[in-house]
Design a protein around this motif. Structure first.
Motif, short mmCIF file in Angstrom:
data_model
loop_
_atom_site.label_atom_id
_atom_site.label_comp_id
_atom_site.label_asym_id
_atom_site.label_seq_id
_atom_site.Cartn_x
_atom_site.Cartn_y
_atom_site.Cartn_z
N PHE A 1 -39.76 40.31 14.66
CA PHE A 1 -39.83 38.93 14.18
C PHE A 1 -40.30 37.99 15.30
CE2 PHE A 1 -37.80 34.81 13.21
CZ PHE A 1 -38.44 34.54 12.01
N LEU A 2 -39.76 38.14 16.50
CA LEU A 2 -40.15 37.29 17.64
C LEU A 2 -41.61 37.54 18.02
CD1 LEU A 2 -36.94 37.46 19.85
CD2 LEU A 2 -37.75 35.56 18.43
N VAL A 3 -42.04 38.78 18.02
CA VAL A 3 -43.43 39.10 18.33
C VAL A 3 -44.36 38.49 17.29
CG1 VAL A 3 -45.11 40.99 18.49
CG2 VAL A 3 -42.92 41.17 19.67
N SER A 4 -43.98 38.54 16.04
CA SER A 4 -44.83 37.96 15.00
C SER A 4 -44.92 36.45 15.14
CB SER A 4 -44.32 38.34 13.61
OG SER A 4 -43.07 37.76 13.36
N LEU B 1 -27.60 50.92 12.09
CA LEU B 1 -27.82 49.56 11.58
C LEU B 1 -28.10 48.60 12.73
CD1 LEU B 1 -27.88 47.64 9.20
CD2 LEU B 1 -25.43 47.30 9.52
N ILE B 2 -27.41 48.77 13.85
CA ILE B 2 -27.63 47.90 15.01
C ILE B 2 -29.03 48.10 15.55
CG2 ILE B 2 -26.89 47.44 17.37
CD1 ILE B 2 -24.06 48.09 16.47
N LEU B 3 -29.47 49.33 15.64
CA LEU B 3 -30.81 49.62 16.11
C LEU B 3 -31.86 49.00 15.17
CD1 LEU B 3 -32.23 51.15 18.36
CD2 LEU B 3 -32.32 53.13 16.87
N PHE B 4 -31.64 49.07 13.88
CA PHE B 4 -32.54 48.45 12.90
C PHE B 4 -32.60 46.94 13.11
CE2 PHE B 4 -32.94 46.21 8.84
CZ PHE B 4 -34.23 46.59 8.50
N LEU B 5 -31.46 46.28 13.31
CA LEU B 5 -31.42 44.83 13.52
C LEU B 5 -32.12 44.42 14.81
CD1 LEU B 5 -27.82 43.96 12.28
CD2 LEU B 5 -29.99 43.48 11.15
N VAL B 6 -31.95 45.21 15.86
CA VAL B 6 -32.61 44.91 17.14
C VAL B 6 -34.12 44.97 16.96
CG1 VAL B 6 -33.01 45.78 19.48
CG2 VAL B 6 -30.68 45.61 18.60
N PHE B 7 -34.63 46.04 16.36
CA PHE B 7 -36.07 46.17 16.13
C PHE B 7 -36.58 45.10 15.17
CE2 PHE B 7 -35.71 50.77 17.48
CZ PHE B 7 -36.39 50.56 18.67
N GLN C 1 -48.28 31.78 16.61
CA GLN C 1 -48.55 30.59 17.43
C GLN C 1 -49.90 30.70 18.12
OE1 GLN C 1 -45.06 30.46 19.92
NE2 GLN C 1 -44.11 28.87 18.67
N GLN C 2 -50.22 31.87 18.65
CA GLN C 2 -51.50 32.05 19.32
C GLN C 2 -52.66 31.93 18.32
OE1 GLN C 2 -52.19 32.31 22.60
NE2 GLN C 2 -50.03 31.82 22.82
N GLY C 3 -52.50 32.49 17.16
CA GLY C 3 -53.53 32.38 16.13
C GLY C 3 -53.75 30.94 15.70
N LEU C 4 -52.67 30.20 15.57
CA LEU C 4 -52.76 28.78 15.19
C LEU C 4 -53.46 27.98 16.28
CD1 LEU C 4 -51.96 26.85 12.94
CD2 LEU C 4 -49.81 26.47 14.14
N SER C 5 -53.18 28.29 17.52
CA SER C 5 -53.83 27.62 18.65
C SER C 5 -55.33 27.89 18.65
CB SER C 5 -53.19 28.07 19.95
OG SER C 5 -53.90 27.57 21.04
N ILE C 6 -55.72 29.13 18.44
CA ILE C 6 -57.14 29.49 18.40
C ILE C 6 -57.83 28.82 17.22
CG2 ILE C 6 -58.73 31.42 18.02
CD1 ILE C 6 -56.72 33.14 19.65
N PHE C 7 -57.17 28.80 16.07
CA PHE C 7 -57.74 28.15 14.88
C PHE C 7 -57.94 26.66 15.12
CE2 PHE C 7 -57.09 25.77 10.94
CZ PHE C 7 -58.17 26.24 10.22
N LYS C 8 -56.97 26.02 15.75
CA LYS C 8 -57.05 24.58 16.02
C LYS C 8 -58.25 24.28 16.92
CE LYS C 8 -54.32 20.87 18.04
NZ LYS C 8 -53.08 20.55 18.75
N GLY C 9 -58.44 25.06 17.98
CA GLY C 9 -59.59 24.87 18.86
C GLY C 9 -60.91 25.08 18.15
N ALA C 10 -60.99 26.11 17.34
CA ALA C 10 -62.22 26.40 16.60
C ALA C 10 -62.50 25.31 15.57
CB ALA C 10 -62.12 27.75 15.92
#
Length: 130
Positions: free
Chosen positions: A13-16, A2-8, A21-30
């Motif tokens: 979640f952080l990577v997403s 369960l701990i391994l599942f929560l860590v992953f 944020q990067q996608g939003l930044s690119i969309f804003k510039g475009a």
């Protein structure tokens, strides 16, 4: 397990969030590139400073009294500039044409993204121009 599942889960979640944020930044510039928008304040200041340098030119001192109403708008990656220039009433049409060419060259020399410059001349007295 369960701990391994929560860590992953939290790492995913952080990577997403970072990807979002990067996608939003690119969309804003475009989005700003495909819509007409006013130029930023630093761009206006750089254009204005190039006009000030041109105005301080001793060869143009008597013909270029002031530049007012400087506006710039973005259309895609290009910049369109409008301004009013105060001139004495003694200038000929040929001199006005030369002055306009010098103003356009100065603005295009300052920023490579300047596509078009519209200069409107207004006759003012020498004392009103300062």
């Amino acid at each position: 397990m369960l701990i391994l599942f929560l860590v992953f889960f939290w790492i995913g979640f952080l990577v997403s969030i970072v990807i979002f944020q990067q996608g939003l930044s690119i969309f804003k510039g475009a989005f700003y590139e495909v819509t007409d928008a006013s130029a930023s304040e630093p761009v206006i200041r750089s254009l204005s400073s190039s006009l000030d340098k041109l105005r301080e030119d001793p060869h143009l001192k008597s013909s270029f009294l002031h530049a007012r109403g400087l506006r710039a708008r973005r259309a895609g990656s290009q910049l369109f500039v409008d301004l009013r220039v105060g001139v004495p009433g003694t200038l000929t049409a040929f001199e006005l044409s030369q002055l306009e060419e010098q103003i356009v060259a100065a603005l295009k020399g300052e920023r490579k993204d300047v596509k078009e410059v519209q200069v409107q001349f207004e006759v003012v007295s020498e004392k009103d121009g300062e």
